[in-house]
Design a protein around this motif. Structure first.
Motif: not given
Lengths: 126, 367
Positions: B323-342
């Motif tokens: 698990i991780a915590m991250a700061y991201v740009k405040n974009i609406k689409e980046i919400c619970t359930g979205a998939v991002v890449q590290v």
């Protein structure tokens, strides 16, 4: 003869075990002890070639990611699939079951010069 | 020079691996981080957190002064209660995060991060002008032991503790004939206690807790498990998740800030503006979808664009996931359930945005 009598160790804590046609490479018990609980091991693809001292794998412990270096130049023949599924095997048995890769050496024997026998390696640590 | 707590020799005798942390020589683990972690979730763990800072704020203007330096409403704090606070600079960035305890009228205790004691004192001194208060840094005289886990209460009862204390409260008491402050706070996401004593009692108390705690399977716990425990509970770590360029709103700490606080405080303009209109970045929780481990400062991507970076990352022993915590740009689409890449060692690894805290009472029962 116990396994530690047959291995050569690098100062960055990898061991090299000479077998019939190849070398087996892994992490020493000291390295594993220092890393603590190991949770993930990223291994190279078979067939990849690395020079002595190059990073060929990464071991993630709970604490941090650590790079693992080639003790001698070589081509990866086989990687240990067991530890991909059960990385804790490294903590339990780093020599018999928890080896990392088997390699075919591609350098010459002079590359062995700076590797230490286990007893001398242990002494260096103190 | 690296400092040692009064329990240093105890840690060494227990075979702990010692590391330098925030200027202190501290135990990172005794046996295994994962074992220590699980034991806190299932039984009880004992932590030496004497490196933390303790500063008393005393005087007739103490409440007014504290109201000036934190966004929380100190006027609402009653005797014996504690509140989680931040210490913002004038731009809303965080100098530290802390817990403020109201001991009694005009007397408050601040517990702050070891790495930030000097900065905190310096900042408070700069803000002190015009207030009749005394800042008394007692960090060097006090030891702090944390007893954390579901069985912490049983151990405390066995030692003669009878008080009925709510979470986030503090009492002055005698336990084992030792005068101490007992607070129901912690940094693990578990029920537990923090015991504050003068240094001379620390060793005796430590030994007693370990001996009497045996029947509850107590274990000493190092900073390694302290970090994985707080990460599962999504509690921020100063220096990783919080810094002078991050506001409490960005850090996902809006829940701790009253919107109706009347008094002016440092950073109020920025913080209230962000509470109303949102902040440029936001803190998200991530669960790695493969076995890779995200670490501090690894980059985060969304639809091919770099959107932020990981602040804390590691293993969740309870979820058996990373698990991780991250700061991201405040974009609406980046919400619970979205998939991002590290980005991990030049490769992108999928991670799902998940709710914080990562573990709750409910998913712990399941696991």
């Amino acid at each position: 003869m116990s396994i530690t009598e047959k291995i050569l160790c690098s100062k960055s804590h990898e061991y090299l075990l000479e077998e019939d046609e190849h070398y087996t490479v892994g992490l020493t018990d000291y390295a594993v002890e220092q890393l603590g609980d190991i949770v993930f091991v990223e291994l190279p693809e078979a067939g990849t070639e690395f020079k002595k001292g190059e990073t060929f794998a990464t071991v993630e412990s709970v604490k941090a990611a650590s790079e693992i270096y080639m003790p001698v130049s070589g081509k990866i023949l086989e990687v240990n699939e067991t530890i991909a599924d059960a990385p804790e095997t490294l903590n339990e048995d780093c020599y018999e079951k928890g080896w990392l890769v088997k390699i075919e050496p591609t350098g010459d024997d002079s590359e062995l010069a700076d590797l230490l026998e286990y007893e001398d390696y242990k002494e260096e640590l103190e | 020079m690296v400092k040692e707590t009064y329990l240093h020799d105890k840690h060494v005798a227990l075979g702990a691996k010692m590391v330098d942390f925030a200027g202190w020589h501290m135990p990172v683990q005794y046996k295994s981080i994962i074992e220590e972690h699980k034991n806190v979730r299932e039984n009880v763990g004992l932590f030496d957190v004497s490196h933390m800072g303790e500063v008393y704020v005393v005087g007739k203007d103490a409440e007014e002064f504290l109201n000036k330096i934190v966004p929380q409403d100190i006027s609402k704090l009653t005797d014996g209660k504690a509140v989680y606070c931040q210490l913002p600079n004038r731009k809303g960035g965080l100098i530290d995060d802390l817990i403020i305890y109201k001991l009694r009228e005009n007397t408050y205790l601040i517990i702050c991060n070891a790495s930030r004691v000097d900065e905190d004192i310096n900042w408070m001194s700069l803000n002190q002008r015009g207030y009749t208060i005394n800042l008394d840094n007692q960090s060097h005289n006090l030891s702090l032991l944390a007893v954390q886990g579901p069985k912490a209460i049983d151990l405390m009862h066995k030692l003669g503790y009878t008080a009925d204390q709510d979470s986030f409260s503090i009492i002055e008491a005698n336990l084992l004939n030792i005068p101490m402050f007992i607070s129901r706070t912690g940094y693990t996401g578990e029920d537990g206690f923090e015991l504050l004593v003068i240094n001379e009692y620390a060793e005796y108390l430590w030994d007693k807790l370990l001996a009497e705690g045996k029947e509850f399977n107590i274990m000493p716990v190092g900073l390694g498990a302290r970090d994985t425990l707080r990460l599962e509970a999504a509690l921020p770590l100063y220096g990783n998740d919080l810094d002078e360029n991050t506001t409490p709103v960005e850090a996902g700490l809006s829940w701790s800030i009253p919107k109706d606080k009347f008094e002016d405080y440092n950073g109020k303009k920025v913080i209230t503006e962000q509470l109303e209109n949102g902040a440029p970045k936001k803190l998200i929780g991530l669960k790695m979808l493969d076995k890779s481990v995200a670490r501090h400062e690894y980059e985060v991507y969304y639809k091919g664009e770099k959107v932020g970076a990981v602040t804390s990352g590691g293993v969740s022993p309870v979820l058996s996931a990373n698990i991780a915590m991250a700061y991201v740009k405040n974009i609406k689409e980046i919400c619970t359930g979205a998939v991002v890449q590290v980005m991990i060692r030049e490769k992108l690894h999928d991670a799902e945005v998940v709710k914080r805290p990562f573990i709750t009472k409910r998913n712990r029962v399941k696991s």
